[in-house]
Design a protein around this motif. Structure first.
Motif, PDB file in Angstrom:
ATOM      1  N   LEU A 107       0.864  -1.171   0.000  1.00 37.60           N
ATOM      2  CA  LEU A 107       0.000   0.000   0.000  1.00 37.60           C
ATOM      3  C   LEU A 107       0.906   1.228   0.000  1.00 37.60           C
ATOM      4  O   LEU A 107       2.066   1.142   0.398  1.00 37.60           O
ATOM      5  N   PRO A 108       0.395   2.379  -0.407  1.00 40.87           N
ATOM      6  CA  PRO A 108       1.214   3.595  -0.337  1.00 40.87           C
ATOM      7  C   PRO A 108       1.494   3.936   1.129  1.00 40.87           C
ATOM      8  O   PRO A 108       0.710   3.591   2.008  1.00 40.87           O
ATOM      9  N   THR A 109       2.609   4.579   1.393  1.00 38.78           N
ATOM     10  CA  THR A 109       2.972   4.884   2.774  1.00 38.78           C
ATOM     11  C   THR A 109       3.353   6.349   2.952  1.00 38.78           C
ATOM     12  O   THR A 109       3.717   7.034   1.997  1.00 38.78           O
ATOM     13  N   ASN A 110       3.275   6.781   4.197  1.00 38.98           N
ATOM     14  CA  ASN A 110       3.770   8.086   4.624  1.00 38.98           C
ATOM     15  C   ASN A 110       4.083   7.931   6.112  1.00 38.98           C
ATOM     16  O   ASN A 110       3.419   8.511   6.969  1.00 38.98           O
ATOM     17  N   ALA A 111       5.089   7.116   6.400  1.00 34.57           N
ATOM     18  CA  ALA A 111       5.391   6.727   7.769  1.00 34.57           C
ATOM     19  C   ALA A 111       6.040   7.852   8.565  1.00 34.57           C
ATOM     20  O   ALA A 111       6.774   8.674   8.035  1.00 34.57           O
ATOM     21  N   SER A 112       5.715   7.842   9.852  1.00 35.38           N
ATOM     22  CA  SER A 112       6.354   8.743  10.806  1.00 35.38           C
ATOM     23  C   SER A 112       6.323   8.057  12.166  1.00 35.38           C
ATOM     24  O   SER A 112       5.569   7.110  12.384  1.00 35.38           O
ATOM     25  N   ASN A 113       7.124   8.549  13.079  1.00 39.67           N
ATOM     26  CA  ASN A 113       7.164   7.971  14.410  1.00 39.67           C
ATOM     27  C   ASN A 113       6.125   8.665  15.291  1.00 39.67           C
ATOM     28  O   ASN A 113       6.234   9.861  15.550  1.00 39.67           O
ATOM     29  N   PRO A 114       5.127   7.906  15.780  1.00 39.30           N
ATOM     30  CA  PRO A 114       4.103   8.518  16.636  1.00 39.30           C
ATOM     31  C   PRO A 114       4.578   8.730  18.079  1.00 39.30           C
ATOM     32  O   PRO A 114       3.883   9.354  18.859  1.00 39.30           O
ATOM     33  N   ARG A 115       5.713   8.186  18.430  1.00 39.34           N
ATOM     34  CA  ARG A 115       6.315   8.233  19.775  1.00 39.34           C
ATOM     35  C   ARG A 115       5.577   7.359  20.774  1.00 39.34           C
ATOM     36  O   ARG A 115       6.186   6.689  21.569  1.00 39.34           O
ATOM     37  N   ASN A 116       4.262   7.402  20.752  1.00 38.97           N
ATOM     38  CA  ASN A 116       3.462   6.571  21.646  1.00 38.97           C
ATOM     39  C   ASN A 116       2.366   5.885  20.859  1.00 38.97           C
ATOM     40  O   ASN A 116       1.697   6.511  20.049  1.00 38.97           O
ATOM     41  N   ILE A 117       2.202   4.609  21.153  1.00 34.42           N
ATOM     42  CA  ILE A 117       1.127   3.807  20.571  1.00 34.42           C
ATOM     43  C   ILE A 117       0.022   3.718  21.612  1.00 34.42           C
ATOM     44  O   ILE A 117       0.305   3.498  22.796  1.00 34.42           O
ATOM     45  N   ALA A 118      -1.213   3.870  21.182  1.00 31.95           N
ATOM     46  CA  ALA A 118      -2.358   3.722  22.089  1.00 31.95           C
ATOM     47  C   ALA A 118      -3.127   2.459  21.713  1.00 31.95           C
ATOM     48  O   ALA A 118      -3.214   2.100  20.529  1.00 31.95           O
ATOM     49  N   ALA A 119      -3.678   1.800  22.709  1.00 34.39           N
ATOM     50  CA  ALA A 119      -4.529   0.641  22.446  1.00 34.39           C
ATOM     51  C   ALA A 119      -5.629   1.071  21.485  1.00 34.39           C
ATOM     52  O   ALA A 119      -6.246   2.120  21.666  1.00 34.39           O
ATOM     53  N   TYR A 141       9.591   3.068  16.473  1.00 34.54           N
ATOM     54  CA  TYR A 141       9.323   2.663  15.094  1.00 34.54           C
ATOM     55  C   TYR A 141       8.436   3.678  14.387  1.00 34.54           C
ATOM     56  O   TYR A 141       7.710   4.437  15.016  1.00 34.54           O
ATOM     57  N   SER A 142       8.459   3.629  13.059  1.00 37.46           N
ATOM     58  CA  SER A 142       7.616   4.509  12.240  1.00 37.46           C
ATOM     59  C   SER A 142       6.495   3.710  11.601  1.00 37.46           C
ATOM     60  O   SER A 142       6.697   2.559  11.197  1.00 37.46           O
ATOM     61  N   TYR A 143       5.329   4.332  11.523  1.00 38.91           N
ATOM     62  CA  TYR A 143       4.136   3.712  10.965  1.00 38.91           C
ATOM     63  C   TYR A 143       3.381   4.729  10.117  1.00 38.91           C
ATOM     64  O   TYR A 143       3.526   5.939  10.309  1.00 38.91           O
ATOM     65  N   THR A 144       2.524   4.212   9.250  1.00 39.86           N
ATOM     66  CA  THR A 144       1.561   5.060   8.553  1.00 39.86           C
ATOM     67  C   THR A 144       0.225   4.845   9.251  1.00 39.86           C
ATOM     68  O   THR A 144      -0.264   3.711   9.335  1.00 39.86           O
ATOM     69  N   ARG A 145      -0.352   5.903   9.769  1.00 42.57           N
ATOM     70  CA  ARG A 145      -1.605   5.801  10.527  1.00 42.57           C
ATOM     71  C   ARG A 145      -2.779   5.513   9.594  1.00 42.57           C
ATOM     72  O   ARG A 145      -2.945   6.147   8.568  1.00 42.57           O
ATOM     73  N   LEU A 146      -3.603   4.534   9.986  1.00 37.67           N
ATOM     74  CA  LEU A 146      -4.841   4.223   9.267  1.00 37.67           C
ATOM     75  C   LEU A 146      -6.050   4.731  10.037  1.00 37.67           C
ATOM     76  O   LEU A 146      -6.983   5.256   9.447  1.00 37.67           O
TER      77      LEU A 146
END
Length: 171
Positions: A107-119, A141-146
């Motif tokens: 899939l297309p991406t635009n990853a960045s580091n959110p610093r904190n992951i929430a449930a 880690y870096s992610y692309t938010r959905l």
């Protein structure tokens, strides 16, 4: 010399025409007959054929008997994700805080580091790994938010330990 141009010009036009055609013979660049691409719901589609507004940013996630509602963000990754819905996938456990599924195509991406992951966060890791987080924690880690589950209460118990079958569909 003039005779060579007469032969080369039609040959050049023929070669360009062949290069412009898709594998199905059409000249439509938006044709979805590419055998390497997934069609909507190809992962494990449901049997219902109800039409859903693909512009909706509301997602229904079903895990066993539990249903969670999520709000998707607006970005090209989500647009590509929604084109695959509805789908039911087997998500595997990772690190005691997330479930993941590897798509067969990117899939297309635009990853960045959110610093904190929430449930309840729904993210894409790399270009083809769907991740559903059921615990909160800091990350490097870096992610692309959905998107994000609106109320992740009970999510950890719903996903349980090990692999779990999860259905994603637009509301």
């Amino acid at each position: 010399m003039k005779q060579s141009r007469v032969i080369l010009y039609p040959l050049l036009v023929f070669i360009l025409a062949i290069m412009a055609c898709n594998s199905d013979g059409s000249m439509d660049p938006n044709s979805n007959n590419n055998p390497g691409q997934e069609s909507p719901g190809q992962e494990n589609p449901g049997t219902d054929s109800t039409d859903v507004d693909s512009s909706s940013n509301r997602l229904k996630i079903t895990i066993g008997t539990r249903t969670f509602n999520a709000t998707l963000v607006s970005n090209p990754t989500v647009t590509a994700f929604k084109a695959r819905l509805p789908m039911t996938v087997n998500m595997t456990e990772l690190n005691g805080n997330e479930k993941l599924y590897n798509f067969s195509s990117a899939l297309p991406t635009n990853a960045s580091n959110p610093r904190n992951i929430a449930a309840g966060d729904l993210m894409l890791y790399g270009s083809a790994t769907l991740v559903l987080f059921y615990e909160s924690f800091p990350t490097s880690y870096s992610y692309t938010r959905l998107g994000k589950i609106d109320n992740p209460s009970g999510l950890a118990s719903a996903v349980g330990n090990g692999s779990v079958s999860v259905r994603f569909e637009l509301e």
